[in-house]
Design a protein around this motif. Structure first.
Motif, PDB file in Angstrom:
ATOM      1  N   UNK A  98      -6.263  -6.993  -4.041  1.00 14.73           N
ATOM      2  CA  UNK A  98      -7.108  -7.563  -4.536  1.00 14.73           C
ATOM      3  C   UNK A  98      -8.411  -7.245  -3.595  1.00 14.73           C
ATOM      4  N   UNK A  99      -8.385  -7.282  -2.302  1.00 16.61           N
ATOM      5  CA  UNK A  99      -9.448  -6.926  -1.215  1.00 16.61           C
ATOM      6  C   UNK A  99      -9.928  -5.477  -1.649  1.00 16.61           C
ATOM      7  N   UNK A 100      -9.160  -4.522  -1.864  1.00 15.67           N
ATOM      8  CA  UNK A 100      -9.423  -3.219  -1.980  1.00 15.67           C
ATOM      9  C   UNK A 100      -9.961  -2.963  -3.251  1.00 15.67           C
ATOM     10  N   UNK A 101      -9.740  -3.737  -4.418  1.00 17.60           N
ATOM     11  CA  UNK A 101     -10.322  -3.701  -5.671  1.00 17.60           C
ATOM     12  C   UNK A 101     -11.985  -4.228  -5.680  1.00 17.60           C
ATOM     13  N   UNK A 155      -2.235   1.152  -0.892  1.00 21.41           N
ATOM     14  CA  UNK A 155      -2.747   1.088   0.195  1.00 21.41           C
ATOM     15  C   UNK A 155      -2.054  -0.576   0.614  1.00 21.41           C
ATOM     16  N   UNK A 156      -2.216  -1.416  -0.455  1.00 18.70           N
ATOM     17  CA  UNK A 156      -1.760  -2.695  -0.147  1.00 18.70           C
ATOM     18  C   UNK A 156      -0.239  -2.927  -0.108  1.00 18.70           C
ATOM     19  N   UNK A 157       0.588  -2.054  -0.677  1.00 16.88           N
ATOM     20  CA  UNK A 157       2.126  -2.030  -0.393  1.00 16.88           C
ATOM     21  C   UNK A 157       2.321  -1.213   0.924  1.00 16.88           C
ATOM     22  N   UNK A 158       2.015  -0.256   1.227  1.00 19.85           N
ATOM     23  CA  UNK A 158       2.170   0.363   2.584  1.00 19.85           C
ATOM     24  C   UNK A 158       1.738  -0.653   3.705  1.00 19.85           C
ATOM     25  N   UNK A 159       0.427  -1.114   3.818  1.00 20.47           N
ATOM     26  CA  UNK A 159       0.124  -1.830   4.940  1.00 20.47           C
ATOM     27  C   UNK A 159       0.943  -3.211   4.978  1.00 20.47           C
TER      28      UNK A 159
END
Length: 318
Positions: free
Chosen positions: A117-120, A157-161
């Motif tokens: 959500x933050x990346x979006x 990115x959300x998944x990997x981090x």
């Protein structure tokens, strides 16, 4: 400082399930709180689903901004669904137990969707920057392929981090208390329960959380700084008002999200107060998702027109 009963790393887990403490001070108001949170949850889900439905049903909203907004609404639905149903169970039936696997699954889903959500939100800032500051190049840059790639990058990115720290934490030993002083399985409270040394994992999580929050915040600040400079130089007052109106709802949502998440995740461990975190997390998981659809619909004329047209079509069909 080592934890009492510290054991070596490795999955020597004795705890098979955890107890979510919830809000013991107001547990006697369980049925009232259940009703309030149920209404808030249903309103949040319906509001976000309305945005998704209107966006895909109305051809005029088939633009990059609404594509990102509908993806954001989809993530919001998943984000609150990872937490609120269990909280409702705690309020209504006082079933505080959650299995080891379910607890870490909840923790990962919550953090993964939250980071996405933050990346979006950063992508939405970038989209507004290009639309206002580079209007001639905007259709070429923000084509369908670019939009899909940006959304895919946000999820990846959300998944990997978030996957690494949660998996590493789940492999540690939990051999002492199983009571989580929270209403869901969050990273910090779980790390505090481990019998193993968690400093390295907590440091890793802090770095990743810092990166998620401040990389997206940095992109947003740069984007909106350029937007402000561009808008100020617009010759018409009407053009300036129109440009600011398209950004105001986004900025309002950003302020709500960043304030609660920075308070919870980006601070030294020794100053962490789980009780305060619990209250801030409630704002982040209940209040903000409830307000987001309201903010985006009430302050958006295009959505207003799409909703009016949809209601008119429904009336004509009857």
């Amino acid at each position: 400082m080592e934890k009492p009963g510290l054991v070596g790393a490795g999955n020597n887990t004795a705890v098979q399930e955890f107890t979510l403490e919830g809000f013991p001070a107001v547990q006697h108001l369980g049925k009232v709180l259940f009703l309030l949170h149920l209404l808030a949850y249903l309103a949040s889900v319906m509001g976000n689903l309305l945005i998704i439905t209107i966006t895909w049903a109305d051809q005029r909203l088939h633009t990059p901004m609404y594509f990102f907004l509908s993806t954001f609404s989809f993530c919001e639905c998943g984000f609150i669904t990872t937490v609120i149903p269990k909280l409702l169970t705690i309020f209504l039936s006082r079933k505080h137990m959650i299995s080891f696997a379910a607890c870490f699954t909840q923790a990962f889903a919550f953090l993964f969707l939250g980071a996405t959500i933050f990346f979006l939100m950063a992508v939405l800032s970038l989209d507004r920057y290009l639309a206002i500051c580079k209007p001639l190049h905007y259709p070429t840059i923000m084509n369908t392929r670019t939009c899909v790639l940006l959304v895919t990058a946000c999820f990846s990115l959300g998944f990997l981090l978030m996957a690494g720290p949660v998996i590493k934490l789940s492999q540690l030993s939990f051999c002492g208390s199983n009571v989580i002083p929270h209403f869901f399985c969050d990273f910090g409270p779980l790390a505090n329960l481990s019998c193993s040394e968690t400093r390295s994992i907590e440091t890793l999580f802090f770095i990743f959380a810092f990166f998620v929050l401040f990389s997206s915040l940095f992109i947003t600040i740069i984007a909106y700084s350029n937007i402000v400079v561009t808008v100020v130089h617009l010759p018409s007052t009407k053009e300036r008002q129109k440009a600011f109106s398209t950004c105001s709802s986004h900025l309002t949502v950003l302020c709500l999200m960043y304030s609660s998440c920075i308070f919870i995740y980006v601070k030294p461990k020794q100053t962490s107060r789980l009780d305060s975190n619990r209250e801030a997390a409630l704002v982040n998981t209940v209040v903000t998702p409830l307000l987001n659809p309201v903010i985006y619909t009430l302050r958006n004329k295009q959505v207003h027109r799409a909703l009016r047209d949809a209601l008119s079509r429904v009336k004509l069909q009857k």
